[in-house]
Design an enzyme around this catalytic site. Structure first.
Site, mmCIF file in Angstrom:
data_model
loop_
_atom_site.group_PDB
_atom_site.id
_atom_site.type_symbol
_atom_site.label_atom_id
_atom_site.label_comp_id
_atom_site.label_asym_id
_atom_site.label_seq_id
_atom_site.Cartn_x
_atom_site.Cartn_y
_atom_site.Cartn_z
ATOM 1 C CG ASP A 1 -29.494 -89.878 -23.164
ATOM 2 O OD1 ASP A 1 -30.358 -90.457 -22.338
ATOM 3 O OD2 ASP A 1 -28.703 -90.335 -23.560
ATOM 4 C CG ASP B 1 -31.413 -87.449 -28.863
ATOM 5 O OD1 ASP B 1 -30.524 -88.006 -29.284
ATOM 6 O OD2 ASP B 1 -31.178 -86.507 -28.171
ATOM 7 C CG ASP C 1 -30.921 -82.401 -26.187
ATOM 8 O OD1 ASP C 1 -30.851 -83.659 -27.179
ATOM 9 O OD2 ASP C 1 -30.100 -81.827 -25.257
#
Length: 259
Positions: A15, A13, A209
């Site tokens: 961000d 990922d 995250d």
């Protein structure tokens, strides 16, 4: 846990893993550099459909992260791939930005508000009541409802912003029709991404995250999963979910030596 095959390809990922509010997370540059030197297939993923891969490459490059265009995979690209497989050469009414409209143009789709095959909802900073009203009427008229991703909020320096999932909920309330979400946590985004780089899930890993999107999509696609604690999911929240990542790490810096 059963023994897994060595990791030969990586999906990560963007961000919360590589960058946070426009600033690189320590270790991200070393991780990308190591990946490129290794020659292993990899993808940087984002559920955000606003930007084209070329836009994102330029943004990452300004932050010191050298990611080739072909190594960037967005929910807009996954959506376009899905529509191209489902109904090649179709038509769509689109609410979104250049990342989405360009992806649909590239597969030969006609963008129209006249009897489209699909209403496609993506990310934009300028959701308009007029566009949402048109989407509702077209869906009620028979257009199929597709969304790039289910994220209800997006990050900004001022705080959370309403995102695609929130607007999709409004349209669903008005039409009674639920959309098909192409982006994470749908494993479709992972599988189409893996296909794009010629990788296999059993020898691939997903770094994220968020437990509810990144880790879930990785698990459902059959990959090893790494949760980093530099984004949205906090350590104490992990036990709230009925599934677990393969490993929990402080940040992307802890994975540099694994490449």
């Amino acid at each position: 846990m059963a023994d897994r095959k060595p990791i030969e390809s990586w999906l990560t990922d963007m961000d919360g893993v590589l960058i946070h509010e426009g600033v690189p997370i320590p270790g991200a540059d070393a991780f990308i550099k190591k990946l490129r030197e290794s020659g292993k297939p990899f993808l940087v993923l984002t559920n955000n459909s606003i930007y084209t891969p070329r836009d994102l490459q330029a943004r990452l490059n300004r932050m010191g992260l050298d990611v080739p265009i072909e190594n960037i995979w967005t929910s807009a690209l996954a959506t376009a791939q899905f529509l191209d497989d489902q109904r090649p050469g179709g038509s769509a009414y689109v609410i979104g930005e250049a990342g989405l409209t360009t992806a649909l143009h590239d597969i030969g789709y006609i963008l129209t508000d006249h009897d489209p095959d699909y209403v496609v909802l993506g990310e934009t900073r300028t959701y308009s009541f007029e566009a949402m009203t048109k989407a509702v009427r077209l869906i009620n008229g028979g257009a199929r409802f597709i969304c790039t991703n289910p994220d209800e909020t997006g990050p900004s320096t001022e705080g959370p912003l309403p995102a695609t999932g929130a607007v999709a909920a409004l349209i669903t309330k008005a039409t009674g029709k639920k959309p098909y979400f192409a982006g994470k946590p749908n494993p479709l985004m992972m599988r189409t991404g893996l296909n794009a780089i010629g990788a296999h899930s059993e020898t691939s890993a997903m770094i994220g995250d968020r437990m509810d999107t990144d880790v879930l999509a990785g698990i459902e696609a059959g990959m090893q999963t790494f949760l980093v604690l530099t984004g949205l999911t906090r350590p104490e929240q992990v036990e709230n979910f009925p599934y677990r990542p393969s490993k929990i790490l402080d940040s992307i810096a802890d994975l540099v030596e694994r490449v």
